[in-house]
Design a protein around this motif. Structure first.
Motif, short mmCIF file in Angstrom:
data_model
loop_
_atom_site.label_atom_id
_atom_site.label_comp_id
_atom_site.label_asym_id
_atom_site.label_seq_id
_atom_site.Cartn_x
_atom_site.Cartn_y
_atom_site.Cartn_z
N ILE A 122 0.83 -1.20 0.00
CA ILE A 122 0.00 0.00 0.00
C ILE A 122 0.86 1.24 0.00
O ILE A 122 0.57 2.24 -0.68
N GLN A 123 1.98 1.21 0.75
CA GLN A 123 2.89 2.36 0.78
C GLN A 123 3.50 2.61 -0.60
O GLN A 123 3.58 3.75 -1.06
N ASP A 124 3.92 1.52 -1.29
CA ASP A 124 4.49 1.69 -2.63
C ASP A 124 3.46 2.21 -3.62
O ASP A 124 3.80 3.00 -4.52
N MET A 125 2.20 1.80 -3.47
CA MET A 125 1.16 2.32 -4.35
C MET A 125 0.93 3.81 -4.08
O MET A 125 0.79 4.61 -5.02
N ALA A 126 0.90 4.20 -2.80
CA ALA A 126 0.74 5.62 -2.46
C ALA A 126 1.94 6.43 -2.96
O ALA A 126 1.78 7.55 -3.46
N LEU A 127 3.14 5.85 -2.83
CA LEU A 127 4.34 6.53 -3.31
C LEU A 127 4.27 6.76 -4.81
O LEU A 127 4.55 7.88 -5.30
N SER A 128 3.89 5.73 -5.56
CA SER A 128 3.81 5.87 -7.02
C SER A 128 2.71 6.86 -7.41
O SER A 128 2.87 7.63 -8.37
N GLY A 129 1.59 6.86 -6.67
CA GLY A 129 0.52 7.81 -6.96
C GLY A 129 0.95 9.24 -6.73
O GLY A 129 0.66 10.14 -7.54
N CYS A 130 1.66 9.49 -5.64
CA CYS A 130 2.15 10.84 -5.35
C CYS A 130 3.20 11.28 -6.37
O CYS A 130 3.29 12.46 -6.72
N ILE A 131 4.01 10.32 -6.85
CA ILE A 131 5.00 10.65 -7.88
C ILE A 131 4.31 11.10 -9.16
O ILE A 131 4.76 12.05 -9.82
N VAL A 132 3.22 10.44 -9.54
CA VAL A 132 2.47 10.86 -10.73
C VAL A 132 1.98 12.29 -10.57
O VAL A 132 2.10 13.11 -11.50
N ILE A 133 1.45 12.61 -9.40
CA ILE A 133 0.96 13.98 -9.16
C ILE A 133 2.12 14.97 -9.23
O ILE A 133 2.00 16.05 -9.83
#
Length: 415
Positions: free
Chosen positions: A300-311
């Motif tokens: 879940i942390q890696d998914m949140a990290l990748s999502g924030c990177i996209v933003i």
């Protein structure tokens, strides 16, 4: 003389063994002994002459295979058989009076045996026995009882350290209808000689100890198992790929804006992490008691990290392609200016002019480029392209720190 005496003793011992090996007994001998021992025998009465005495029972357990450990249901299923033995003084005989019969087998419904039950069975609680089973009885009255079955018992599964977790589970075997004033179980051994290999779990250790259960002081044995999960599969198929994708996604900020691949790259990495989480749903334990699995938290942390990177990449592109006619807010100028101020203090020409403001320096031809760079650095001109690069630098450092701290927390929690 001593040699002659020693040789005589050895011959006597050998002769006794030969007599024992050569001695045979017939069906009639066994039938007579069987009738003598069972005549007047009451299997409902505990097998001691003085009923105030305690019956001591030796116990051990032999594991054949570990079939399943269910984290969701909180159960363990394994197959094996127990070995219980006790002295029944009503069944002792002298082998010399019965043509050297040293061992006899009796049907299990003829002799007394302790009514054993699986106290923490996951399904039905029933008396532990095997139909048409035989009990071996030795000459001194020792009875050997070997009940076996596939045992399913409850266990408090803690998957918070998945996939590096270990589970300690106990199987409680009780004697129905007796107290610790009449029966006492001795400690024994757990044998793994017949045990097969389980692909998901490894048995680290196992013990069997005599115990007293509940307020009624019910005697029995507690078989404790220490299971360790085999984590290599989860490391190679989940942990390493997801961490590699998360780490690779951070370096999207190094790609030049003109390439036009930054947003596509970051979104692809995000979708790859989501695919791995979907795959992991069938592998990870579907329980959050007492805590969510550490590997699931990492995903879940890696998914949140990748999502924030996209933003962050979208914002960086937005800043980079801003028109230069649009004024840059003062707070952005201060943030970016603080960065350049900290960098320029390390410049040798900057330090020289700070310490010698009125000094005159003779410029050489090779200093022309340096002076031009210094003039460019000291000017107040700030472009949106510079702000975008500043944003990329901050984002790279921030997400790299996020990635390192998150993985450190995972390994601290699990190892």
């Amino acid at each position: 003389m001593n040699n002659v005496h020693r040789q005589f003793v050895l011959n006597l011992i050998c002769l006794s063994f030969l007599v024992k090996l050569c001695s045979t007994y017939s069906y009639t001998d066994v039938d007579i002994l069987y009738k003598n021992l069972t005549s007047g025998y009451n299997k409902q009465i505990r097998p001691v002459i003085d009923q105030s005495e305690i019956t001591y029972i030796d116990s051990s357990f032999n594991i054949i295979t570990v079939q399943d450990i269910s984290e969701v249901q909180g159960t363990v299923t394994l197959s094996g058989f127990f070995s219980f033995s006790w002295i029944d003084k009503n069944l002792a005989w002298n082998p010399a009076d019965h043509n050297n019969i040293y061992t006899m087998d009796f049907p299990e419904n003829v002799l007394w045996k302790p009514p054993m039950v699986n106290g923490n069975a996951a399904k039905n609680i029933k008396i532990m026995t095997v139909e048409n089973m035989m009990l071996a009885v030795q000459e001194d009255g020792r009875v050997l009882f070997f009940p076996g079955d596939s045992f399913t018992f409850t266990c408090d599964i803690d998957s918070s350290k998945f996939p590096f977790d270990t589970q300690i589970c106990t199987m409680d075997i009780l004697t129905w209808g007796y107290s610790n004033e009449t029966l006492v179980f001795n400690d024994g051994l757990v044998a793994t000689d017949l045990m097969g290999t389980n692909s998901g779990w490894e048995l680290s250790s196992a013990t069997i100890t005599g115990n007293v259960f509940g307020k009624l002081a019910i005697p029995g044995v507690e078989v404790k198992f220490n299971f360790k999960r085999r984590s290599y599969f989860f490391i190679m198929n989940l942990l390493l790929p997801v961490n590699f994708l998360g780490f690779l996604n951070i370096f999207v900020f190094i790609l030049p804006q003109e390439s036009g691949e930054r947003i596509g790259f970051s979104i692809t990495a995000l979708l790859a992490v989501v695919v791995f989480i979907t795959i992991a749903e069938d592998i990870l334990p579907a329980t959050a008691t007492p805590k969510l699995a550490a590997l699931y938290e990492l995903l879940i942390q890696d998914m949140a990290l990748s999502g924030c990177i996209v933003i962050s990449v979208i914002l960086s592109s937005r800043i980079y392609y801003q028109k230069d006619q649009q004024a840059i807010p003062e707070w952005i100028r201060k943030c970016v200016g603080f960065k350049f101020c900290c960098c320029n203090k390390k410049h040798p020409y900057f330090n020289r002019h700070l310490t010698e403001p009125n000094s005159v320096h003779v410029l050489k031809s090779t200093d022309k480029i340096k002076v031009d760079l210094q003039k460019d650095e000291n000017t107040n001109e700030l472009t949106w392209e510079t702000v975008s690069k500043f944003w990329d630098t901050v984002s790279l450092c921030f997400y790299l720190l996020w990635f390192i701290v998150g993985n450190m927390k995972f390994f601290i929690d699990t190892l």
